[in-house]
Design an enzyme around this catalytic site. Structure first.
Site, PDB file in Angstrom:
ATOM      1  N   LYS A 178       6.661  -3.350   0.670  1.00  0.00           N
ATOM      2  CA  LYS A 178       5.230  -3.088   0.808  1.00  0.00           C
ATOM      3  C   LYS A 178       4.613  -4.086   1.775  1.00  0.00           C
ATOM      4  CE  LYS A 178       4.330  -1.326  -3.873  1.00  0.00           C
ATOM      5  NZ  LYS A 178       3.812  -0.014  -3.493  1.00  0.00           N
TER       6      LYS A 178
ATOM      7  N   ARG B 108       9.490   6.480 -10.884  1.00  0.00           N
ATOM      8  CA  ARG B 108      10.110   7.721 -11.369  1.00  0.00           C
ATOM      9  C   ARG B 108      11.598   7.503 -11.668  1.00  0.00           C
ATOM     10  NH1 ARG B 108       8.210  10.689  -5.942  1.00  0.00           N
ATOM     11  NH2 ARG B 108       6.664   9.025  -6.096  1.00  0.00           N
TER      12      ARG B 108
HETATM   13  N1  BES Z   1       3.494   1.165  -8.093  1.00  0.00           N
HETATM   14  C1  BES Z   1       3.351   2.009  -6.970  1.00  0.00           C
HETATM   15  C2  BES Z   1       2.129   2.904  -7.061  1.00  0.00           C
HETATM   16  C3  BES Z   1       0.815   2.232  -6.788  1.00  0.00           C
HETATM   17  C4  BES Z   1       0.432   1.953  -5.493  1.00  0.00           C
HETATM   18  C5  BES Z   1      -0.039   1.950  -7.810  1.00  0.00           C
HETATM   19  C6  BES Z   1      -0.794   1.364  -5.253  1.00  0.00           C
HETATM   20  C7  BES Z   1      -1.267   1.378  -7.577  1.00  0.00           C
HETATM   21  C8  BES Z   1      -1.642   1.071  -6.304  1.00  0.00           C
HETATM   22  C9  BES Z   1       4.569   2.917  -6.847  1.00  0.00           C
HETATM   23  O1  BES Z   1       5.763   2.369  -7.250  1.00  0.00           O
HETATM   24  C10 BES Z   1       4.705   3.245  -5.400  1.00  0.00           C
HETATM   25  O2  BES Z   1       4.954   2.376  -4.638  1.00  0.00           O
HETATM   26  N2  BES Z   1       4.526   4.509  -5.066  1.00  0.00           N
HETATM   27  C11 BES Z   1       4.597   4.950  -3.715  1.00  0.00           C
HETATM   28  C12 BES Z   1       5.343   6.249  -3.699  1.00  0.00           C
HETATM   29  C13 BES Z   1       5.722   6.706  -2.310  1.00  0.00           C
HETATM   30  C14 BES Z   1       6.752   5.775  -1.723  1.00  0.00           C
HETATM   31  C15 BES Z   1       6.241   8.098  -2.392  1.00  0.00           C
HETATM   32  C16 BES Z   1       3.180   5.132  -3.199  1.00  0.00           C
HETATM   33  O3  BES Z   1       2.320   5.580  -3.957  1.00  0.00           O
HETATM   34  O4  BES Z   1       2.933   4.766  -2.071  1.00  0.00           O
HETATM   35 MN    MN Z   2       6.713   1.272  -5.726  1.00  0.00          MN
END
Ligand code: BES
Ligand code: MN
Ligand code: ZN
Length: 497
Positions: free
Chosen positions: A280, A354
């Protein structure tokens, strides 16, 4: 000192207390205790209202000191708006009352808020909301501070009840409000804790602590060796890059009949989500310590369920892992085999929630659940869809979806259903495995739900995406404790109707 909440029926005019709370529903015509106190002090309340000191806006407050002929040291007037008020509006009144009382530093108070007419709510429900708001309002998080917060002053509170017949129903209602509040505290504490402290192992320890205070709970913790034996390839792929061992934590409360199928709650417990190799961006990454808030809500609910000894079988399961890059970390394109046997192509290691959930969803099949609800900070996309107010809900069962929707409305901890129709499943196709772990940009929350649905086809299931509601950003940064209230409402409805 823990907050002590009682039911009382003494004359509000002669009663000795640090603060007497009186509702003002319609400023022109006072009623009930408010009218009686007004009369006793020769219309002083009426004249203050005539002056315009209390705003009409529901929840507005004004404090009056040392009224003549009244024994209470202070009077807190709370604007109630137009009666009957909605259930949600009443919960907000209860919160305003609690905040005003905490701010005035009184040690004790008596409230006449039960006299507010509420649409569809009886006195027991009002007492529950009043108690819950008090507990929630007293939340402080000083775990990591060297100077500890000053303990809150208010520790003795009474709910004034004119109708003695109700007294019997009010005491358990107060207990419900307190325990739901305690559950919210637990969820917030775990969510707010720094990720170097709150690791999967810490969460497992927390479960064991919970068992210490509630011996009826059965707690089992699986480590990575046991997970490998069970072939949880998806879950293990997430923690592969981390020094912290993943844990699958199960907490069983068997309060129902032995033959009753349980409600199973499954929480996403990513104690820190760096994104893994699909790392990230650094801005705001600290907030990914909150990526275990689904798990935190499961702990909160299990605490409340155990405290109240709900006559239901409820099982809380937490899939805890840390998502890190590293020499052993899973790489984009890697293919793993989940416990269900389905192979998953991990195209993005940041779609890890997931992956831990799918193996947990397969594992809990052994409990022969009546319904399964997973709770997860799963997608940023749900914030685009619903903002920070509403939980995204998906389900393979219309009745369960309706039940959760209603529980959300009643507790003012709301969710809104998103579809997981077959059309969306098409976005999940892989050239190399049975299923990819991402479905592209469109409908990102839904394709995440569709992924989970493929592991939850054996039972009635709902998924709560709490990424937008689990914590607040900015100056008030911190865990909210959602959706403990919604889930407790759901369970209490099942327990008591
Ligand atoms: N924990 C994150 C989701 C999230 C992001 C929660 C920002 C709260 C704020 C999750 O694990 C994630 O990174 N999801 C990705 C999925 C994508 C790679 C398909 C996302 O939402 O960007
Ligand atoms: Mn994630
Ligand atoms: Zn995550």
């Amino acid at each position: 000192m823990p907050l002590d909440i009682n039911i009382a029926n003494t004359n509000p005019t002669t009663l000795k207390t640090g603060c007497l709370v009186l509702p003002v529903a319609n400023q022109r015509k006072l009623s009930g205790s408010t009218a009686r106190v007004d009369q006793a002090c020769d219309g002083l309340i009426s004249s203050v209202l005539k002056q315009g000191d209390l705003a009409d806006k529901p929840g507005s407050t004004v404090t009056l000191h040392h009224l003549p002929n009244i024994n209470a040291k202070r009077i807190l007037l709370v604007s109630a708006g137009n009666e009957p008020v909605s259930a949600a509006a009443f919960a907000q009144l209860a919160a305003s009352q609690a905040n005003a009382l905490n701010a005035m530093n009184t040690k004790d108070a008596v409230s006449c808020l039960l006299e507010v007419e509420v649409e569809g709510n009886n006195n027991a429900r009002k007492a529950q909301d009043i108690s819950n708001a008090l507990v929630v309002s007293q939340y402080q998080f000083d775990f990591h501070k060297s100077a500890k917060a000053k303990p809150v002053q208010l520790n003795k509170f009474a709910i004034h009840n004119e109708n003695k017949k109700d007294n019997k129903a009010l005491t358990p209602a107060v207990a419900r409000g307190i325990s739901i509040g305690n559950g919210v505290h637990t969820a917030r504490d775990l969510g707010n804790m720094a990720a170097n402290i709150c690791t999967p192992t810490y969460l497992a320890e927390h479960a064991k602590q919970l068992k210490k205070s509630h011996p009826s709970l059965k707690v089992t913790v699986l480590g990575e060796t046991q997970m490998a034996r069970l072939k949880m390839g998806a879950l293990l792929s997430v923690s592969a890059g981390s020094e912290e061992e993943a844990k699958l934590i199960c907490m069983e409360h068997r309060g129902g009949k032995s033959g009753d199928k349980p409600v199973v709650l499954v929480g996403k417990g990513i104690t820190f989500d760096t994104g893994g190799i699909s790392i990230k961006p650094s801005a705001g990454m600290d907030e990914m310590k909150f990526d275990m808030c689904g798990a935190a809500s499961v702990f909160g609910v299990m605490r409340a369920v155990a405290e109240l000894n709900l006559p239901l079988n409820v099982i809380g399961v937490v899939a805890a892992a840390e998502n890190m890059p590293g020499g052993k970390a899973t790489k984009p394109g890697d293919i793993v085999t989940s416990m269900s046997g389905q192979t998953v192509e991990i195209l993005n290691t940041d779609a890890e929630g997931r992956l831990v959930l799918c193996d947990a969803l397969t594992y809990i099949g052994k409990y022969k659940p009546d319904v399964v609800i997973d709770i997860a900070t799963l997608t940023g996309a749900v914030i685009i869809a619903l903002g920070h107010h509403t939980t995204g809900m998906m389900s393979n069962d219309d009745d369960l979806a309706d039940e959760l929707y209603r529980a959300g409305r009643q507790s003012d901890d709301k969710c809104w259903r998103l579809p997981i129709w077959d059309e969306y499943q098409k976005q999940l196709s892989s050239n190399f495995a049975d299923i990819p772990n991402i479905g592209g940009r469109p409908a990102g929350s839904i394709t995440a739900g569709c992924f989970l649905a493929r592991f939850a086809s054996d039972y009635r299931w709902a998924h709560l995406d709490i990424a937008g509601v689990a914590w607040k950003q900015g100056a008030a940064k911190g865990a909210t404790g959602r959706p403990v209230s919604m889930l407790m409402e759901f369970l209490l409805q099942r327990a008591h109707g």
